[in-house]
Structure formats: C-alpha cells, structure tokens
Scaffold this active site. Structure first.
Site, short mmCIF file in Angstrom:
data_model
loop_
_atom_site.label_atom_id
_atom_site.label_comp_id
_atom_site.label_asym_id
_atom_site.label_seq_id
_atom_site.Cartn_x
_atom_site.Cartn_y
_atom_site.Cartn_z
N GLU A 74 0.82 -1.21 0.00
CA GLU A 74 0.00 0.00 0.00
C GLU A 74 0.86 1.27 0.00
O GLU A 74 0.58 2.20 -0.73
CB GLU A 74 -0.93 -0.04 1.23
CG GLU A 74 -1.77 1.20 1.46
CD GLU A 74 -2.93 1.35 0.51
OE1 GLU A 74 -3.10 0.51 -0.40
OE2 GLU A 74 -3.67 2.35 0.65
N THR A 105 -12.32 8.29 -13.08
CA THR A 105 -11.39 7.86 -12.04
C THR A 105 -11.85 6.58 -11.36
O THR A 105 -11.09 5.92 -10.68
CB THR A 105 -11.14 8.99 -11.02
OG1 THR A 105 -10.01 8.63 -10.22
CG2 THR A 105 -12.36 9.22 -10.13
#
Ligand SMILES: *[C@@H]1O[C@H](CO)[C@@H](O)[C@H](O)[C@H]1NC(C)=O
Ligand SMILES: *[C@@H]1O[C@H](CO)[C@@H](O)[C@H](O)[C@H]1NC(C)=O
Length: 566
Positions: free
Chosen positions: A427, A557
C-alpha cells in the site's frame, strides 16, 4: 463532401481556362498555409481527436488481438465475484469475501451493483447485467441513513449509472438486457442523484461540502477530517477539503449535461474546482495546488503538495476533461496548461530515483510528497495511476518527454510488485533517494524494513494490498498506447498473483501483508472498485485492442467509460 465535388466538376467542364487560374490560386494559397504552419504550428489540442489523431498504438500487425485464455480467466474472476455477491449480499453495498457477511458503508444503495455494471456490460455478462439493472431501477436515493459523500457518490454511483446509458446509446447493450424506457429511467436516476447532491455546491466559492445530509439538504464537514482536530493539531476556521474531493466531478457532470441539455451540472462542477484551476494563491511549484483548502474562501490552509491519494484525481481530471469536453468549452487550453505544468512540477520536485541497494543494483523512479516544506520519500499504491495518466497526456498532447517519465514511473510500480513473495505491491513504501535529499525523512525503522531495503531498494511502510487497480490501470494504458507486449505479460503476472492469493470463499479478499504468502493474512474486505476497475482494466488488457478504444472512450477515475464526442 459530395456537394463540393459536384460543384468543382461542373466548373471545370464549363470553362477550362478559368479553372486553371483557380487551380493555380488554390496551389499558391495552400503553399502559403503550409509555410505558415511550419513557422507557427497551431496548437492542435482540439483537432487532435476531432480528426482522429490516434491515442492508441496503430502498428499492431495482428498483435493487438485478444489473448482469449487470459481474457476468459479475468472474465471468470468477474463472474465469481458477482455470483458470490449475488448469493450472499445482494443489495448491500459490499460483500465480505472471507466470512460471506456484508457491509453498507456507501449509503446502502447497492454500491457493488451500480459500480460493477459497466464492467459486466463490456465483458458481455448479460444475465448478470440484466439482474443488476433490475436492482438499479428500484433504487430509492431518498432512502438513506448516513451522511452522503458527494465525491464517492459522484464517481461510484453517478458515474456507474451514466456509463450504462452511454454504453446503451452506442448499441453495446442488447435490447433484451436494457430497453429504451429502462435506459431513460437510469438517466432519470442520475438526474435525481445530481439534484440530491446539489446542496453540496451551496458555498460562497462553489467548492463542495465534504458531506451532505439528505434529510436536511445541507452540507456538512467531513467528520473523519475533524477540522478542529487535524493530525497536525491545526485549527481551521471553516470546513476544508482536498483537491481530489473537490476536483473529481467534472467528467460525470459534463456527461450529465450532454445527456440532459441542462448546463447547471457542468457549470457547478466547473465552479467546484475553479479555486484550484484558477488559483490566485501563488504556489511555489507551477501547476500544483496546496491543500487542504478552505471551502468558504478557496484559500489553501495547509501545505501538502503531491499527486498521491487525496490529490490524485484532480490532476487526472485536468487531462481527461480535455479529451471529453465539447470544443465549445472555453477552458480547455487552461486545463491543458495546468496539467502540463503540474506534470513538469511532479517530475522536477517530487520524483526521485532510489539509490542502489546491496542486493539490488537497479535504481527505480518513485514519486514522493511535499508536506510543510519537507520532502517525504514515501509513495502509495494510489500514485501508480500517474504513469498511465501521464502516458495518455504524452500521446494526446504530443509531449514525448513525458513518455519516458511515465514509463519509468511504471517500472517503479512494477518493481514494488515483483519484489514481494506474493508478487503484489504494498500500500505504501519508502526508499533512499539517490540525489538531492541528504536527509530523507523516512529511514528503515526495524529489522524487517532494513531487510526489505537491502534486497529491493525500498521498504514497505504499509504492507497491505487493498484490491486496488492503479498499477494494472497504468499497464492497460501502457499496452494500448505503446503496443509493447511486455505490459500484457506484467498484467498477467499481477492477475495470476491476485488469483492465487486473494481468491476467498466469497470473493477476492484484501491482503494484510503482501510479504506473507499464507491465506491467514486475508482481510475480510472487498471494495466495489475491485469489480469496477481492477478486473475491468485487466480484462481490457487481454481483450482485443479495439474494445473500448482510448480513441473513443474516456475512463473516469472509477473506471467508468464515457463517450468522447467531438
Ligand atoms: C447482511 O448482514 C446482516 C448481518 O450483519 C444480515 O442480517 C443480513 O441478512 C445480510 N444481508 C444480506 C442481503 O445477506
Ligand atoms: C448549483 O449550485 C448552486 C449554488 O451555486 C446551488 O444552489 C444549486 O442547487 C446547484 N445545482 C445543482 C444541480 O448542482
């Protein structure tokens, strides 16, 4: 133009001598125009896609055909994801993929169903889509418990609804799955939702409130970003918002304006990001904005400057609106300029090559962030959208220097994937910058991080995988734009790893630690973007390059395709 041809032909037949003069005059004028064009080339931002200048690679020579087996594997993953949700959590926002439970953190309208519909449509999963449409038609947006987040609601719900209308309108969805009346009802739904979101724009600047209470029809501050209790203990006078939240509604609202003929949607979302695009507050780096921003005054009240989570899709939409908006939009040159300035600033001020590590001599390009005058050598998975977006810009705006920058960033993102035992990237991570930063803010803090740094030149600072799409999204752009086969291979490696490590009894789990290959590290979460984006971009990478071509579609997006109409 048959009319023109007829006219010139009859002229020639009637009077050959005057037509010779005419021909000579035309030649002289053409020559003059060509010379002039060489001296002062016109900026071709508008004509580019009007007249079909290519975004996708063109010299495929047969290599752009579908890789059927791989495409089928991804489609099967989507069917599995859908089936498990349908059996165990139908109507809830998301399924919990390990336990089979459910969550409803997106206001309970069935986020998974709306967000995954355009993926089902592209893959031609008609039974699944028909089932979803039944649910979609029955949603009541007035029925809601929590506060509504206009950003998430716009990109997931409104974008999902509008994309289905768009895909229907080009004839991609068969009538037995969606008929015209149902299409009109879905558009009605999008309008209802936009009207319910309207109070968000009721601020002196037009910047949106971070939340809305549908009951009172009033804007609210973000409860998790308590403006009296900022991480840095700063107190703000008014509610604040980040660039992505305020600057990621223009694509969806542009499409809604086109489909309805009502200007208010495009107008309000233009006002919403105006304080960023036409910022009167000087930022030290051209094109980039400081955040957070006071929604009442439009002034930046913090000093965070970056392209990572919280800022990302503002920059993405600066580019994508210039692909999507009609030529009559007077702001396109400004958007293009802001994007190119911001990309140049990103490269100049935030990108940083990693120093070689004892066991890994290769150097990789990453992007860090600036917080309060301090460079932070940390990058998140979310920022791996940047290679794909910048590559798209390099092709559309014909900026070759951005191409190598984008592909180097993509190589850096890939390195985070190939360096872990699961072959999935973490991450967030840090690295030791090779140049310019003598005193990097972050250094390895423990034995594990030191070991990772030694072996790969970066170390994970958060080691989860949250099902995120950004890396494979950028691979999709790289494949379609460069035509280089290796990007398909990289995408296949990533998918094989997800299939191996994330597939759980009720869907695809997130991973607690990408450095741990045991299934015990599953996290019982599956966000709707797994189906809306991750699986969609993977499938589009393996299917025929003519499907959802980048010369005809702009992806939001959240991965929802909208038509490029010129
Ligand atoms: C969602 O979970 C709750 C328990 O948390 C359960 O009562 C409910 O039946 C579940 N919903 C569906 C559609 O399975
Ligand atoms: C547009 O913005 C105005 C405030 O400028 C607001 O009053 C109105 O409700 C908004 N309408 C929509 C559809 O967003």
């Amino acid at each position: 133009m048959p009319g023109f041809r007829r006219w010139s032909k009859s002229k020639f037949e009637r009077n050959p001598e005057s037509s010779f003069k005419l021909l000579a005059a035309v030649l002289v004028i053409t020559l003059y125009l060509i010379i002039k064009e060489f001296q002062h080339p016109t900026v071709r931002i508008r004509e580019a896609s009007t007249f079909g200048s290519q975004i996708q690679h063109t010299q495929w020579n047969g290599t752009g055909k579908a890789q059927e087996t791989r495409a089928k594997s991804v489609r099967d993953a989507m069917r599995y994801t859908f089936l498990k949700y349908r059996e165990n959590a139908w109507g809830c926002d998301d399924i919990l993929p390990v336990s089979g439970g459910n969550s409803s953190s997106r206001n309970g309208w069935g986020a998974f169903i709306v967000d995954s519909a355009s993926t089902l449509a592209l893959m031609g999963l008609w039974d699944e889509l028909a089932h979803s449409i039944e649910h979609i038609l029955a949603i009541d947006f007035a029925e809601v418990q929590d506060l509504v987040d206009p950003f998430e609601t716009t990109i997931r719900y409104m974008g999902g609804l509008l994309s289905i209308v768009e895909l229907y309108d080009v004839g991609l969805i068969p009538e037995h799955v969606l008929h015209e009346e149902a299409r009109d009802l879905i558009l009605e739904h999008a309008i209802t939702l936009a009207e319910k979101l309207a109070p968000a724009y009721d601020t002196p600047t037009g910047m949106p409130w971070p939340r809305i209470d549908f009951e009172t029809e009033q804007g609210e501050p973000d409860p998790s970003f308590d403006f009296h209790n900022d991480p840095d203990k700063r107190e703000y006078d008014h509610p604040v918002i980040g660039p992505a939240r305020t600057g990621s509604s223009i694509l969806e609202n542009r499409v809604l304006t086109r489909l309805t003929g009502n200007d208010v949607y495009a107008r309000n979302s233009t006002l919403a990001w105006a304080p960023l695009v036409w910022s009167k507050w000087a930022t030290p780096w051209a094109g980039m904005v400081d955040a957070p921003i006071d929604i009442m005054t439009g002034a930046p009240v913090g000093r965070s400057r970056q392209w990572d989570g919280g800022h990302d899709s503002y920059y993405e939409y600066l580019l994508k609106i210039t692909l999507l908006a009609p030529p009559s939009d007077p702001h396109l040159e400004v958007y293009k300029k802001r994007f190119l300035l911001a990309a140049a600033s990103l490269r100049k001020h935030l990108s940083s090559r990693s120093a070689p590590a004892p066991k890994h001599l290769m150097q990789h390009l990453f992007i860090g962030r600036q917080d309060d005058k301090q460079y932070k050598n940390q990058m998140g998975h979310l920022a791996c959208f940047a290679p794909g977006t910048i590559l798209l810009a390099s092709k559309f705006y014909d900026q070759s220097q951005l191409r190598s920058f984008a592909l180097a960033l993509l190589d850096g993102c890939r390195h985070t994937y190939t360096s872990t035992p699961t072959k999935i990237g973490p991450e967030t991570w840090s690295w030791v910058p090779k140049f310019g930063y003598d005193d990097p803010l972050f250094l390895p803090e423990n034995e594990r991080q030191r070991k990772e740094a030694l072996e790969s030149g970066f170390w994970s600072t958060e080691s989860q995988y949250k099902g995120r799409p950004e890396y494979v999204e950028s691979l999709f752009y790289a494949w379609r734009i460069t035509g280089e086969q290796r990007y398909r291979e990289w995408a296949w490696e990533a998918f094989a790893a997800m299939e191996k490590h994330c597939k759980a009894p009720f869907g695809y789990a997130q991973l607690g630690d990408v450095y741990d290959t045991g299934n015990s590290k599953w996290v019982d979460m599956q966000e709707s973007y797994w189906a809306a984006e991750t699986l969609k971009y993977l499938w589009l990478t393996f299917t025929d390059v003519d499907v959802a071509s980048l010369d005809s579609w702009v992806f939001s997006t959240e991965g929802h395709p909208f038509r490029m109409i010129r």
